[in-house]
Design a protein around this motif. Structure first.
Motif, PDB file in Angstrom:
ATOM      1  N   TRP A  56       0.832  -1.195   0.000  1.00 19.86           N
ATOM      2  CA  TRP A  56       0.000   0.000   0.000  1.00 19.86           C
ATOM      3  C   TRP A  56       0.879   1.263   0.000  1.00 19.86           C
ATOM      4  N   LYS A  57       1.949   1.245   0.790  1.00 19.00           N
ATOM      5  CA  LYS A  57       2.861   2.395   0.797  1.00 19.00           C
ATOM      6  C   LYS A  57       3.531   2.579  -0.562  1.00 19.00           C
ATOM      7  N   TYR A  58       3.860   1.501  -1.248  1.00 20.69           N
ATOM      8  CA  TYR A  58       4.443   1.582  -2.574  1.00 20.69           C
ATOM      9  C   TYR A  58       3.479   2.261  -3.535  1.00 20.69           C
ATOM     10  N   GLU A  60       1.098   4.319  -2.743  1.00 22.37           N
ATOM     11  CA  GLU A  60       1.006   5.736  -2.351  1.00 22.37           C
ATOM     12  C   GLU A  60       2.195   6.527  -2.885  1.00 22.37           C
ATOM     13  N   MET A  61       3.390   5.983  -2.791  1.00 21.58           N
ATOM     14  CA  MET A  61       4.572   6.671  -3.312  1.00 21.58           C
ATOM     15  C   MET A  61       4.511   6.786  -4.828  1.00 21.58           C
ATOM     16  N   GLN A  62       4.026   5.744  -5.474  1.00 20.03           N
ATOM     17  CA  GLN A  62       3.899   5.778  -6.926  1.00 20.03           C
ATOM     18  C   GLN A  62       2.864   6.816  -7.340  1.00 20.03           C
ATOM     19  N   LEU A  63       1.823   6.985  -6.563  1.00 20.76           N
ATOM     20  CA  LEU A  63       0.795   7.977  -6.868  1.00 20.76           C
ATOM     21  C   LEU A  63       1.352   9.398  -6.802  1.00 20.76           C
ATOM     22  N   SER A  64       2.251   9.640  -5.868  1.00 22.45           N
ATOM     23  CA  SER A  64       2.811  10.986  -5.741  1.00 22.45           C
ATOM     24  C   SER A  64       3.739  11.334  -6.898  1.00 22.45           C
ATOM     25  N   THR A  65       4.237  10.364  -7.624  1.00 25.40           N
ATOM     26  CA  THR A  65       5.129  10.656  -8.753  1.00 25.40           C
ATOM     27  C   THR A  65       4.381  11.202  -9.959  1.00 25.40           C
ATOM     28  N   PHE A  66       3.059  11.068  -9.992  1.00 23.75           N
ATOM     29  CA  PHE A  66       2.290  11.566 -11.133  1.00 23.75           C
ATOM     30  C   PHE A  66       2.064  13.079 -11.070  1.00 23.75           C
ATOM     31  N   ASP A  67       2.308  13.689  -9.915  1.00 26.76           N
ATOM     32  CA  ASP A  67       2.182  15.139  -9.784  1.00 26.76           C
ATOM     33  C   ASP A  67       3.469  15.772 -10.297  1.00 26.76           C
ATOM     34  N   LEU A  68       3.521  16.050 -11.595  1.00 29.33           N
ATOM     35  CA  LEU A  68       4.764  16.505 -12.236  1.00 29.33           C
ATOM     36  C   LEU A  68       5.172  17.916 -11.847  1.00 29.33           C
ATOM     37  N   ASN A  69       4.213  18.820 -11.670  1.00 27.93           N
ATOM     38  CA  ASN A  69       4.567  20.201 -11.321  1.00 27.93           C
ATOM     39  C   ASN A  69       4.569  20.439  -9.815  1.00 27.93           C
ATOM     40  N   ALA A  70       4.354  19.412  -9.001  1.00 29.18           N
ATOM     41  CA  ALA A  70       4.441  19.462  -7.528  1.00 29.18           C
ATOM     42  C   ALA A  70       3.550  20.530  -6.917  1.00 29.18           C
ATOM     43  N   ASP A  71       2.344  20.696  -7.472  1.00 31.22           N
ATOM     44  CA  ASP A  71       1.421  21.668  -6.885  1.00 31.22           C
ATOM     45  C   ASP A  71       0.420  21.014  -5.934  1.00 31.22           C
ATOM     46  N   TYR A  83      -2.144   6.749 -13.943  1.00 27.94           N
ATOM     47  CA  TYR A  83      -2.549   7.450 -12.735  1.00 27.94           C
ATOM     48  C   TYR A  83      -3.874   6.897 -12.219  1.00 27.94           C
ATOM     49  N   ARG A  84      -4.840   6.701 -13.109  1.00 25.08           N
ATOM     50  CA  ARG A  84      -6.138   6.156 -12.686  1.00 25.08           C
ATOM     51  C   ARG A  84      -5.992   4.768 -12.081  1.00 25.08           C
ATOM     52  N   PHE A  85      -5.138   3.943 -12.664  1.00 25.32           N
ATOM     53  CA  PHE A  85      -4.918   2.594 -12.140  1.00 25.32           C
ATOM     54  C   PHE A  85      -4.366   2.645 -10.716  1.00 25.32           C
ATOM     55  N   VAL A  86      -3.332   3.449 -10.507  1.00 25.47           N
ATOM     56  CA  VAL A  86      -2.708   3.544  -9.186  1.00 25.47           C
ATOM     57  C   VAL A  86      -3.652   4.216  -8.196  1.00 25.47           C
ATOM     58  N   ARG A  87      -4.374   5.256  -8.653  1.00 23.05           N
ATOM     59  CA  ARG A  87      -5.327   5.931  -7.779  1.00 23.05           C
ATOM     60  C   ARG A  87      -6.411   4.974  -7.303  1.00 23.05           C
ATOM     61  N   ALA A  94      -9.508  -2.272  -0.495  1.00 25.42           N
ATOM     62  CA  ALA A  94     -10.239  -3.398   0.078  1.00 25.42           C
ATOM     63  C   ALA A  94      -9.288  -4.465   0.592  1.00 25.42           C
ATOM     64  N   ASP A  95      -8.211  -4.712  -0.146  1.00 23.37           N
ATOM     65  CA  ASP A  95      -7.251  -5.709   0.322  1.00 23.37           C
ATOM     66  C   ASP A  95      -6.552  -5.248   1.589  1.00 23.37           C
ATOM     67  N   ARG A  96      -6.301  -3.956   1.701  1.00 18.90           N
ATOM     68  CA  ARG A  96      -5.661  -3.417   2.900  1.00 18.90           C
ATOM     69  C   ARG A  96      -6.617  -3.425   4.075  1.00 18.90           C
ATOM     70  N   ASN A  97      -7.895  -3.120   3.832  1.00 18.23           N
ATOM     71  CA  ASN A  97      -8.860  -3.048   4.916  1.00 18.23           C
ATOM     72  C   ASN A  97      -9.210  -4.411   5.493  1.00 18.23           C
ATOM     73  N   PHE A  98      -9.145  -5.458   4.692  1.00 20.26           N
ATOM     74  CA  PHE A  98      -9.484  -6.786   5.185  1.00 20.26           C
ATOM     75  C   PHE A  98      -8.260  -7.677   5.352  1.00 20.26           C
ATOM     76  N   ALA A  99      -7.078  -7.098   5.335  1.00 17.75           N
ATOM     77  CA  ALA A  99      -5.854  -7.892   5.448  1.00 17.75           C
ATOM     78  C   ALA A  99      -5.767  -8.588   6.793  1.00 17.75           C
ATOM     79  N   PHE A 100      -6.276  -7.980   7.840  1.00 19.81           N
ATOM     80  CA  PHE A 100      -6.187  -8.606   9.156  1.00 19.81           C
ATOM     81  C   PHE A 100      -7.052  -9.854   9.240  1.00 19.81           C
ATOM     82  N   VAL A 101      -8.155  -9.898   8.485  1.00 18.20           N
ATOM     83  CA  VAL A 101      -9.030 -11.076   8.487  1.00 18.20           C
ATOM     84  C   VAL A 101      -8.495 -12.139   7.537  1.00 18.20           C
TER      85      VAL A 101
END
Length: 133
Positions: A56-58, A60-71, A83-87, A94-101
């Motif tokens: 999940w952190k990966y 999230e980091m990949q999502l931040s790389t799509f902001d090219l002008n850093a605004d 971007y849509r795929f990663v977003r 869902a996989d993160r929310n039910f990972a504990f179960v």
């Protein structure tokens, strides 16, 4: 890490520590099999939760790389299919929310199988060499 996964992680780590202290007091080979399976269960559970968190952190980091002008927002020129795929991966979660179960279920299944095999192995060893057990 969401709260259920964090609580599961803490319980898993505390259980591994408790099992480490209990190990010296176990002399019965069948209880030793149960101890090994419990250690396997909690180790697998913690490993699954950590792997889901890193994935999940990966994303999230990949999502931040799509902001090219850093605004801080994604403009029309930055909005791509990747971007849509990663977003969608980050937002659905869902996989993160039910990972504990699901992690507990998978770990329980694997530990149960390991327990059965270990009990059979212990029984065969004690049957072949009753003095050793």
């Amino acid at each position: 890490m969401n709260y259920p996964s964090l609580i599961g992680f803490i319980i898993g780590v505390l259980a591994i520590i408790a099992l480490a202290f209990i190990e010296r007091r176990i002399n019965n080979p069948y209880l030793k099999s149960l101890w090994r399976s419990a250690l396997f269960f909690f180790s697998m559970y913690v490993l699954i939760l950590v792997l889901v968190f890193f994935r999940w952190k990966y994303y999230e980091m990949q999502l931040s790389t799509f902001d090219l002008n850093a605004d801080g927002s994604i403009g029309l020129k930055e909005y791509t299919d990747q971007y849509r795929f990663v977003r969608d991966k980050v937002m659905s979660g869902a996989d993160r929310n039910f990972a504990f179960v699901t992690g507990a279920a998978l770990s329980f299944l694997l530990a149960g199988l390991a327990l059965m095999l270990d009990l059979i192995n212990t029984w065969i060893k004690s049957k072949n060499n009753p003095i050793e057990s």
